[in-house]
Design an enzyme around this catalytic site. Structure first.
Site, short mmCIF file in Angstrom:
data_model
loop_
_atom_site.label_atom_id
_atom_site.label_comp_id
_atom_site.label_asym_id
_atom_site.label_seq_id
_atom_site.Cartn_x
_atom_site.Cartn_y
_atom_site.Cartn_z
N HIS A 72 37.88 40.87 46.84
CA HIS A 72 37.57 40.37 45.50
C HIS A 72 37.75 38.86 45.47
O HIS A 72 38.79 38.33 45.85
CB HIS A 72 38.48 41.02 44.46
CG HIS A 72 38.04 42.39 44.07
ND1 HIS A 72 38.47 43.01 42.91
CD2 HIS A 72 37.21 43.28 44.67
CE1 HIS A 72 37.93 44.22 42.82
NE2 HIS A 72 37.15 44.39 43.89
N TYR A 200 41.89 42.18 33.14
CA TYR A 200 43.17 42.16 32.44
C TYR A 200 42.88 41.84 30.98
O TYR A 200 42.31 40.78 30.68
CB TYR A 200 44.09 41.09 33.02
CG TYR A 200 44.57 41.36 34.43
CD1 TYR A 200 45.81 41.96 34.66
CD2 TYR A 200 43.79 41.00 35.53
CE1 TYR A 200 46.26 42.19 35.96
CE2 TYR A 200 44.24 41.23 36.83
CZ TYR A 200 45.47 41.82 37.03
OH TYR A 200 45.91 42.06 38.32
N PRO A 292 54.39 45.10 37.27
CA PRO A 292 53.14 45.25 38.03
C PRO A 292 52.05 44.26 37.65
O PRO A 292 51.04 44.16 38.36
CB PRO A 292 52.71 46.69 37.72
CG PRO A 292 53.37 47.02 36.42
CD PRO A 292 54.66 46.27 36.41
N LYS A 296 52.45 41.99 42.49
CA LYS A 296 53.28 41.27 43.44
C LYS A 296 54.24 42.16 44.24
O LYS A 296 54.77 41.73 45.27
CB LYS A 296 54.08 40.18 42.74
CG LYS A 296 53.23 39.06 42.16
CD LYS A 296 52.43 38.38 43.24
CE LYS A 296 51.44 37.39 42.68
NZ LYS A 296 50.48 36.93 43.71
N TYR A 383 48.09 33.98 42.07
CA TYR A 383 47.54 35.34 42.14
C TYR A 383 47.18 35.71 43.58
O TYR A 383 47.46 36.83 44.02
CB TYR A 383 46.32 35.45 41.24
CG TYR A 383 45.86 36.89 41.03
CD1 TYR A 383 46.36 37.63 39.96
CD2 TYR A 383 44.92 37.48 41.86
CE1 TYR A 383 45.94 38.95 39.75
CE2 TYR A 383 44.50 38.79 41.67
CZ TYR A 383 45.02 39.52 40.62
OH TYR A 383 44.61 40.81 40.41
#
Length: 390
Positions: A72, A200, A292, A296, A383
């Site tokens: 991704h 998200y 979550p 990580k 990220y």
């Protein structure tokens, strides 16, 4: 039994450490209190940072991940009815890999079995002694008989409730914890993902996440109360709530299907310091837990054992620099990941106690974030994951 390193725990952290030590020529044994089927049955994370991908390749277990995983280049933030893409690759030159923890664990198990390496499953009454001296020993019961392993070092990769951290005297360890006032209700289903990248969502009704395990299996979440019970959430109720929290275009594309697994996970942050006690080292969930949000947990475990594996290999080549600095180096990365997970969780979830002021702060932060290249780059850098040397 005598070995160089006794690894407690055959989850991804312990198995990856074992695979790395095998590559480095370090003798080791893994103990696990559960059965292989139980370990494989745990439904967990599915987004891997570049560091984790590189470590799996180094351990020689990355072939199926590269063949079946989904690279991704970005993800979307959804708020105020719109989509805002964070271009991970464009901002950092890196990407993440979507590959389920169950599949990663299976790959590590298969490689270990093929190499003829020793793993003791269903090990009961595991206890540790002597790690503050020269003769660390692991005691356990298996098939009705008592056994012990004498080792040079012990690696505690046995999770939050395991024996490793519990063996440390309370006066020698400092625990830090934050418990969040909500949980995630998660559903696994065999339907096509609503979007080709993760979404998200920040919504007045609460957070939502649309993730995936493959092109035909999804993992969706909605923020829920800690007082909720799984049995009160039918599949129909779950998908109706998820649709309410997504932009209209995504809700219209969402394909519903029967859940394979459904569970509620509380959110918390936890760190134990230090991560070394004489000849005992903690790694993964034995030392830290993150919410979550931002995926990580598994990645931190991988970075821990990456550092630890190299440190132990260096020891047997004559240098103790790696093991002497392991705790400091690991914790530096841990706290940066804890900060990012705390920030991302605070940004995306509904906190009733903060009221409308808190909601306005979230909206202002999100608006700034998607209009500032510097802010997006900082988010993307965290990220995709910081390097082992950060």
């Amino acid at each position: 039994m005598r070995t160089q390193v006794a690894i407690i725990g055959a989850g991804p952290a312990g198995l990856l450490l074992g695979a790395l030590l095998h590559k480095y020529g370090v003798d080791h044994v893994i103990l696990e209190r559960q059965t292989p089927d139980y370990v494989l049955g745990r439904i967990r994370a599915g987004v891997l940072e570049q560091v984790a991908v590189d470590l799996l390749d180094e351990a020689g277990v990355g072939a199926r991940m590269h063949r079946e995983g989904l690279p991704h280049d970005g993800f979307s933030l959804a708020f105020d009815g719109g989509h805002h893409r964070i271009d991970l690759h464009g901002l950092t030159g890196k990407r993440v890999m979507v590959y389920g923890q169950t599949e990663l664990t299976r790959d590590l198990m298969d490689a270990r079995r093929a190499a003829g390496l020793q793993t003791v499953y269903s090990a009961e009454n595991v206890s540790l002694s002597g790690f503050d001296g020269e003769r660390p020993t692991v005691h356990y019961r298996h098939d009705g008989q008592d056994h012990e392993i004498q080792a040079d070092f012990i690696a505690g990769c046995d999770g939050f409730h395991g024996a490793a951290r519990a063996s440390v005297p309370p006066s020698a360890i400092q625990n830090y914890e934050k418990v969040y006032p909500f949980g995630w209700l998660g559903v696994l289903a065999d339907v096509p993902p609503v979007h080709h990248e993760l979404i998200y969502a920040n919504h007045p009704r609460g957070f939502a996440l649309c993730s995936m395990r493959s092109k035909t299996r999804v993992r969706y979440y909605v923020q829920c109360s800690l007082d909720d019970h799984v049995e009160d959430w039918s599949d129909e109720r779950f998908f109706a709530e998820l649709k309410r929290r997504l932009p209209e275009a995504d809700a219209a594309r969402l394909v519903e299907g029967p859940s394979i697994e459904k569970s509620i996970a509380p959110l918390r942050s936890f760190v134990a310091e230090p991560m070394r006690f004489g000849r005992l080292f903690l790694a993964g969930d034995a030392a830290h837990i993150v919410p979550p949000t931002g995926a990580k947990g598994l990645n931190l475990a991988a970075s821990d054992v990456g550092l630890l594996g190299r440190a132990l290999a260096e020891h047997y080549r004559g240098s103790d620099a790696g093991i002497d600095t392991y705790s400091q180096r690991a914790l530096s990365r841990v706290w940066k990941a804890e900060r990012f997970s705390w920030w991302f969780t605070s940004l995306m979830h509904r906190f009733p106690e903060t009221g409308e002021f808190g909601r306005k702060m979230q909206q202002a932060e999100l608006d700034y974030l998607v209009k500032s290249e510097a802010a997006m780059r900082s988010m993307a850098e965290n990220y995709v994951g910081l390097s082992l040397d950060t």
